[in-house]
Design a protein around this motif. Structure first.
Motif: not given
Length: 326
Positions: A294, A77, A254
């Motif tokens: 997230n 991420d 997620l």
């Protein structure tokens, strides 16, 4: 005459523009407000994922297979956020939409690489939840820190090779039609449409990567949760079922955050032709929202991480309180 023309085209030197002109966000009305949102999303993503990485790295109690997966996802991420948003912000602040040929290929590689890592990590985390619920007594025999670490090493090496292959194949294309990319980054699809020589190999590799890292992961995750729900149906009490299912909530969120925007864009584009502005905004959101959401999802849904954050905050404020009391 046609054979001479064909021979000329085949022997023609590759045309590589010195730079590409990325116009993705330039035509969006009130784009300054969208850039403000991107800046806020960038800060949340960087701070949130850095905190998750720091906590998991420092806290030995979180050195488990599940949190190795969470650590890997936070790393991906963080990488995707820095591959996408800074370039978009540079376009806004410097009013420069130019990107050199080599920088374009590098941007393409890193964006696609971190997306494939995210997708593959969600599959590994689904497998972790499947083993934990369906085979709880064998969990530590099947999954341990060494196995999970090796799995992610293999994953990163394999993803690197596949994405590097697709990016390197761009060097065989000749861009004699245009150097204007109708996207917010060095997007593979618009670049293929700009090529004026045979791009069938590139299209094949692109479709293969999409199948391997988008379609197949979603199908595998779906099958894993079928097995999980079947195992939960054998549990006699609702309380025990909910307790077991609660361990999957974070992962399901997620998966939804990552795949739902992609599915919506695919359905919308197949039903009707999207305008450039709509396509750019929807696609950029699908790149921006997962890295931002997230860490929030894991902090809010994981008791261990919340407790550790409270401890860190308490330890920081305790000396200040003591000094004030003195």
């Amino acid at each position: 005459m046609s054979s001479l023309n064909l021979s000329f085209v085949q022997n023609m030197s590759i045309v590589r523009p010195e730079y590409f002109f990325i116009i993705g966000l330039s035509g969006i009305p009130y784009s300054s407000y969208y850039y403000i949102f991107l800046f806020i999303a960038y800060l949340i993503a960087v701070i949130g994922n850095s905190v998750v990485l720091l906590i998991i790295g420092l806290e030995r109690s979180l050195h488990s297979p599940k949190y190795i997966g969470v650590f890997n996802l936070a790393l991906a991420d963080l990488g995707e956020t820095n591959a996408v948003i800074p370039n978009m912000m540079k376009t806004f602040f410097s009013d420069s939409q130019y990107m050199s040929y080599n920088a374009c290929l590098a941007n393409m590689f890193f964006v696609n690489f971190f997306i494939t890592v995210q997708s593959a990590t969600l599959v590994v985390l689904a497998f972790d939840r499947f083993i934990a619920i369906c085979l709880p007594l064998r969990y530590h025999a099947i999954l341990n820190n060494t196995v999970m670490s090796l799995a992610f090493i293999v994953l990163w090496v394999f993803n690197t090779s596949m994405v590097a292959l697709s990016s390197s194949l761009m060097t065989r294309l000749s861009f004699c039609k245009s150097n204007v990319i109708e996207s917010f980054y060095c997007d593979y699809g618009p670049l293929l449409m700009m090529a004026c020589n045979d791009s069938s190999i590139n299209v094949f590799i692109t479709n293969l990567i999409a199948a391997m890292f988008l379609i197949a992961p979603l199908f595998i995750i779906f099958l894993s949760y079928l097995g999980i729900f079947f195992a939960l149906s054998k549990i006699t009490t609702w309380k025990a079922r909910l307790k077991a299912l609660n361990t999957c909530v974070s992962h399901l969120l997620l998966v939804g955050v990552f795949f739902i925007p992609v599915i919506c864009i695919f359905i919308a584009s197949s039903v009707s032709s999207l305008t450039l502005n709509t396509r750019v905004i929807s696609t950029s959101l699908s790149f921006t929202l997962p890295p931002m959401l997230n860490p929030i999802i894991y902090v809010l849904n994981t008791a261990e991480i919340r407790v550790l954050i409270r401890k860190l905050l308490t330890n920081r404020t305790m000396p200040i309180r003591k000094n004030i009391s003195k």
